[in-house]
Write an enzyme that holds these catalytic residues in place. Structure first.
Site, PDB file in Angstrom:
ATOM      1  N   ASP A  12       0.852  -1.194   0.000  1.00  0.00           N
ATOM      2  CA  ASP A  12       0.000   0.000   0.000  1.00  0.00           C
ATOM      3  C   ASP A  12       0.888   1.244   0.000  1.00  0.00           C
ATOM      4  O   ASP A  12       2.022   1.196   0.458  1.00  0.00           O
ATOM      5  CB  ASP A  12      -0.908  -0.008   1.238  1.00  0.00           C
ATOM      6  CG  ASP A  12      -2.029   0.995   1.106  1.00  0.00           C
ATOM      7  OD1 ASP A  12      -2.319   1.429  -0.025  1.00  0.00           O
ATOM      8  OD2 ASP A  12      -2.619   1.367   2.131  1.00  0.00           O
ATOM      9  N   ASN A  14       2.096   2.909  -2.545  1.00  0.00           N
ATOM     10  CA  ASN A  14       3.018   3.074  -3.685  1.00  0.00           C
ATOM     11  C   ASN A  14       2.743   4.372  -4.441  1.00  0.00           C
ATOM     12  O   ASN A  14       3.659   5.128  -4.771  1.00  0.00           O
ATOM     13  CB  ASN A  14       2.867   1.919  -4.686  1.00  0.00           C
ATOM     14  CG  ASN A  14       3.386   0.617  -4.129  1.00  0.00           C
ATOM     15  OD1 ASN A  14       3.992   0.594  -3.075  1.00  0.00           O
ATOM     16  ND2 ASN A  14       3.150  -0.468  -4.842  1.00  0.00           N
ATOM     17  N   GLY A  15       1.448   4.578  -4.719  1.00  0.00           N
ATOM     18  CA  GLY A  15       1.040   5.746  -5.506  1.00  0.00           C
ATOM     19  C   GLY A  15       1.339   7.043  -4.769  1.00  0.00           C
ATOM     20  O   GLY A  15       1.928   7.978  -5.337  1.00  0.00           O
ATOM     21  N   ARG A  25       2.357   7.334 -10.508  1.00  0.00           N
ATOM     22  CA  ARG A  25       2.025   6.235  -9.589  1.00  0.00           C
ATOM     23  C   ARG A  25       2.750   4.941  -9.980  1.00  0.00           C
ATOM     24  O   ARG A  25       3.184   4.174  -9.123  1.00  0.00           O
ATOM     25  CB  ARG A  25       0.506   5.969  -9.627  1.00  0.00           C
ATOM     26  CG  ARG A  25      -0.343   7.108  -9.104  1.00  0.00           C
ATOM     27  CD  ARG A  25      -1.825   6.790  -9.321  1.00  0.00           C
ATOM     28  NE  ARG A  25      -2.169   5.519  -8.703  1.00  0.00           N
ATOM     29  CZ  ARG A  25      -2.392   5.359  -7.408  1.00  0.00           C
ATOM     30  NH1 ARG A  25      -2.310   6.393  -6.599  1.00  0.00           N
ATOM     31  NH2 ARG A  25      -2.705   4.187  -6.925  1.00  0.00           N
ATOM     32  N   HIS A  29       4.853   1.732  -8.049  1.00  0.00           N
ATOM     33  CA  HIS A  29       4.638   0.282  -8.163  1.00  0.00           C
ATOM     34  C   HIS A  29       5.942  -0.436  -8.528  1.00  0.00           C
ATOM     35  O   HIS A  29       6.228  -1.514  -8.024  1.00  0.00           O
ATOM     36  CB  HIS A  29       3.566  -0.016  -9.217  1.00  0.00           C
ATOM     37  CG  HIS A  29       2.207   0.465  -8.815  1.00  0.00           C
ATOM     38  ND1 HIS A  29       1.714   0.307  -7.541  1.00  0.00           N
ATOM     39  CD2 HIS A  29       1.229   1.098  -9.518  1.00  0.00           C
ATOM     40  CE1 HIS A  29       0.489   0.820  -7.478  1.00  0.00           C
ATOM     41  NE2 HIS A  29       0.182   1.312  -8.658  1.00  0.00           N
ATOM     42  N   SER A  57      -5.602  -6.983  -5.450  1.00  0.00           N
ATOM     43  CA  SER A  57      -6.924  -7.408  -4.978  1.00  0.00           C
ATOM     44  C   SER A  57      -7.938  -7.396  -6.122  1.00  0.00           C
ATOM     45  O   SER A  57      -7.699  -6.797  -7.179  1.00  0.00           O
ATOM     46  CB  SER A  57      -7.408  -6.477  -3.861  1.00  0.00           C
ATOM     47  OG  SER A  57      -7.782  -5.239  -4.413  1.00  0.00           O
ATOM     48  N   GLU A  59     -10.506  -5.736  -6.157  1.00  0.00           N
ATOM     49  CA  GLU A  59     -10.873  -4.313  -6.302  1.00  0.00           C
ATOM     50  C   GLU A  59      -9.932  -3.575  -7.266  1.00  0.00           C
ATOM     51  O   GLU A  59     -10.314  -2.615  -7.919  1.00  0.00           O
ATOM     52  CB  GLU A  59     -10.786  -3.605  -4.935  1.00  0.00           C
ATOM     53  CG  GLU A  59     -11.861  -4.002  -3.960  1.00  0.00           C
ATOM     54  CD  GLU A  59     -13.221  -3.561  -4.455  1.00  0.00           C
ATOM     55  OE1 GLU A  59     -13.394  -2.361  -4.650  1.00  0.00           O
ATOM     56  OE2 GLU A  59     -14.098  -4.436  -4.655  1.00  0.00           O
ATOM     57  N   TRP A  61      -8.865  -4.267 -10.076  1.00  0.00           N
ATOM     58  CA  TRP A  61      -9.236  -4.282 -11.501  1.00  0.00           C
ATOM     59  C   TRP A  61      -9.933  -2.995 -11.905  1.00  0.00           C
ATOM     60  O   TRP A  61     -10.001  -2.664 -13.086  1.00  0.00           O
ATOM     61  CB  TRP A  61     -10.168  -5.462 -11.814  1.00  0.00           C
ATOM     62  CG  TRP A  61      -9.537  -6.811 -11.692  1.00  0.00           C
ATOM     63  CD1 TRP A  61      -9.806  -7.746 -10.737  1.00  0.00           C
ATOM     64  CD2 TRP A  61      -8.540  -7.395 -12.554  1.00  0.00           C
ATOM     65  NE1 TRP A  61      -9.036  -8.865 -10.941  1.00  0.00           N
ATOM     66  CE2 TRP A  61      -8.251  -8.686 -12.050  1.00  0.00           C
ATOM     67  CE3 TRP A  61      -7.858  -6.955 -13.688  1.00  0.00           C
ATOM     68  CZ2 TRP A  61      -7.325  -9.535 -12.649  1.00  0.00           C
ATOM     69  CZ3 TRP A  61      -6.937  -7.801 -14.281  1.00  0.00           C
ATOM     70  CH2 TRP A  61      -6.676  -9.071 -13.771  1.00  0.00           C
ATOM     71  N   ARG A  63      -9.015  -0.044 -11.343  1.00  0.00           N
ATOM     72  CA  ARG A  63      -8.056   1.042 -11.630  1.00  0.00           C
ATOM     73  C   ARG A  63      -7.939   1.254 -13.145  1.00  0.00           C
ATOM     74  O   ARG A  63      -8.313   0.376 -13.915  1.00  0.00           O
ATOM     75  CB  ARG A  63      -6.701   0.683 -11.042  1.00  0.00           C
ATOM     76  CG  ARG A  63      -6.766   0.647  -9.533  1.00  0.00           C
ATOM     77  CD  ARG A  63      -5.443   0.425  -8.916  1.00  0.00           C
ATOM     78  NE  ARG A  63      -5.604   0.487  -7.470  1.00  0.00           N
ATOM     79  CZ  ARG A  63      -4.706   0.954  -6.633  1.00  0.00           C
ATOM     80  NH1 ARG A  63      -3.569   1.391  -7.084  1.00  0.00           N
ATOM     81  NH2 ARG A  63      -4.939   0.983  -5.336  1.00  0.00           N
ATOM     82  N   LEU A 123      12.674 -19.736   3.006  1.00  0.00           N
ATOM     83  CA  LEU A 123      11.454 -18.918   3.107  1.00  0.00           C
ATOM     84  C   LEU A 123      10.391 -19.342   2.084  1.00  0.00           C
ATOM     85  O   LEU A 123      10.717 -19.594   0.919  1.00  0.00           O
ATOM     86  CB  LEU A 123      11.833 -17.448   2.847  1.00  0.00           C
ATOM     87  CG  LEU A 123      10.683 -16.441   2.889  1.00  0.00           C
ATOM     88  CD1 LEU A 123      10.221 -16.186   4.323  1.00  0.00           C
ATOM     89  CD2 LEU A 123      11.096 -15.109   2.246  1.00  0.00           C
TER      90      LEU A 123
HETATM   91  C1  FPP Z   1      -0.855  -0.323  -3.421  1.00  0.00           C
HETATM   92  O1  FPP Z   1      -0.454   0.982  -3.737  1.00  0.00           O
HETATM   93  C2  FPP Z   1      -0.238  -1.296  -4.316  1.00  0.00           C
HETATM   94  C3  FPP Z   1      -0.930  -2.012  -5.253  1.00  0.00           C
HETATM   95  C4  FPP Z   1      -2.368  -1.879  -5.436  1.00  0.00           C
HETATM   96  C5  FPP Z   1      -0.264  -2.973  -6.150  1.00  0.00           C
HETATM   97  C6  FPP Z   1       1.028  -3.577  -5.669  1.00  0.00           C
HETATM   98  C7  FPP Z   1       1.538  -4.565  -6.663  1.00  0.00           C
HETATM   99  C8  FPP Z   1       2.677  -4.454  -7.362  1.00  0.00           C
HETATM  100  C9  FPP Z   1       3.632  -3.353  -7.176  1.00  0.00           C
HETATM  101  C10 FPP Z   1       2.984  -5.486  -8.390  1.00  0.00           C
HETATM  102  C11 FPP Z   1       4.229  -6.259  -8.103  1.00  0.00           C
HETATM  103  C12 FPP Z   1       4.004  -7.262  -7.033  1.00  0.00           C
HETATM  104  C13 FPP Z   1       4.921  -8.157  -6.658  1.00  0.00           C
HETATM  105  C14 FPP Z   1       4.595  -9.141  -5.602  1.00  0.00           C
HETATM  106  C15 FPP Z   1       6.252  -8.220  -7.244  1.00  0.00           C
HETATM  107  P1  FPP Z   1      -1.538   2.081  -4.084  1.00  0.00           P
HETATM  108  O2  FPP Z   1      -1.545   2.328  -5.531  1.00  0.00           O
HETATM  109  O3  FPP Z   1      -2.864   1.677  -3.498  1.00  0.00           O
HETATM  110  O4  FPP Z   1      -0.956   3.276  -3.348  1.00  0.00           O
HETATM  111  P2  FPP Z   1      -1.801   4.468  -2.709  1.00  0.00           P
HETATM  112  O5  FPP Z   1      -2.497   3.897  -1.515  1.00  0.00           O
HETATM  113  O6  FPP Z   1      -0.744   5.440  -2.347  1.00  0.00           O
HETATM  114  O7  FPP Z   1      -2.738   4.952  -3.763  1.00  0.00           O
END
Ligand code: FPP
Length: 165
Positions: A12, A14-15, A25, A29, A57, A59, A61, A63, A123
């Site tokens: 969570d 990332n964006g 964003r 990722h 998730s 959900e 999709w 985006r 692991l």
């Molecule tokens: C949440 O950030 C992140 C996601 C919805 C996707 C995460 C998945 C990847 C980066 C793909 C790669 C995965 C692996 C296991 C290598 P957000 O966009 O919801 O951030 P925000 O809350 O700041 O908007």
């Protein structure tokens, strides 16, 4: 320090993190995906046995298509890489979530990665892709229903539960 056997992380922020740097964003990722490898190494060094990463998730999709396709591409790249590195890292991989909703290419990659990494004893990384609480409840009810049937319980006895399916 007592080390837990199992740790789960929801990806969570990332964006928001990328935005705070004035970047798109998708940059967040990309870096998030790169960090998974570092987190695995740290978890293994600490003695954690199971690490679960909630990556995509049901959900998600909703985006924008371009963001979904970036995420799928990052997942694909990561899984391909793990097929090559699982031996070096002695890592086993399990993918949870509804894989039937993923592309055939991704489904095949998942089968291959689970297969080649099944012999490793370090692991275990569990990656949740296309996961959702509704889907998990649906599958839990189906499993419960099957268990009841195998125990000789009647369909009427499980009907109430099936309404939630
Ligand atoms: C949440 O950030 C992140 C996601 C919805 C996707 C995460 C998945 C990847 C980066 C793909 C790669 C995965 C692996 C296991 C290598 P957000 O966009 O919801 O951030 P925000 O809350 O700041 O908007």
């Amino acid at each position: 320090m007592a080390v837990p056997e199992s740790v789960a992380i929801i990806m969570d922020g990332n964006g928001r993190w990328a935005k705070s740097l004035g970047k798109p964003r998708t940059y967040g990722h990309k870096v998030g995906a790169e960090n998974v490898e570092k987190i695995c190494r740290a978890a293994d060094a600490l003695g954690i046995k199971y690490l679960t990463i909630y990556a995509f998730s049901t959900e998600n999709w909703k985006r924008p298509e371009s963001e979904v396709s970036t995420l799928m591409s990052l997942i694909k790249t990561y899984l391909n890489r793990c097929i090559k590195t699982c031996k070096r890292d002695n890592m086993r991989f399990r993918i949870i979530g509804d894989r039937s909703g993923l592309s055939k290419e991704l489904q095949d990659l998942i089968v291959k990665l689970e297969d080649v990494s099944s012999i490793y004893t370090g692991l275990t990384l569990v990656i949740a892709i296309n996961y959702g609480s509704r889907d998990e409840m649906r599958r839990a009810f189906i499993k419960t229903g099957k268990k009841f049937l195998s125990e000789g319980k009647s369909l009427d006895e499980i009907k109430e539960k099936e309404e939630f399916v």
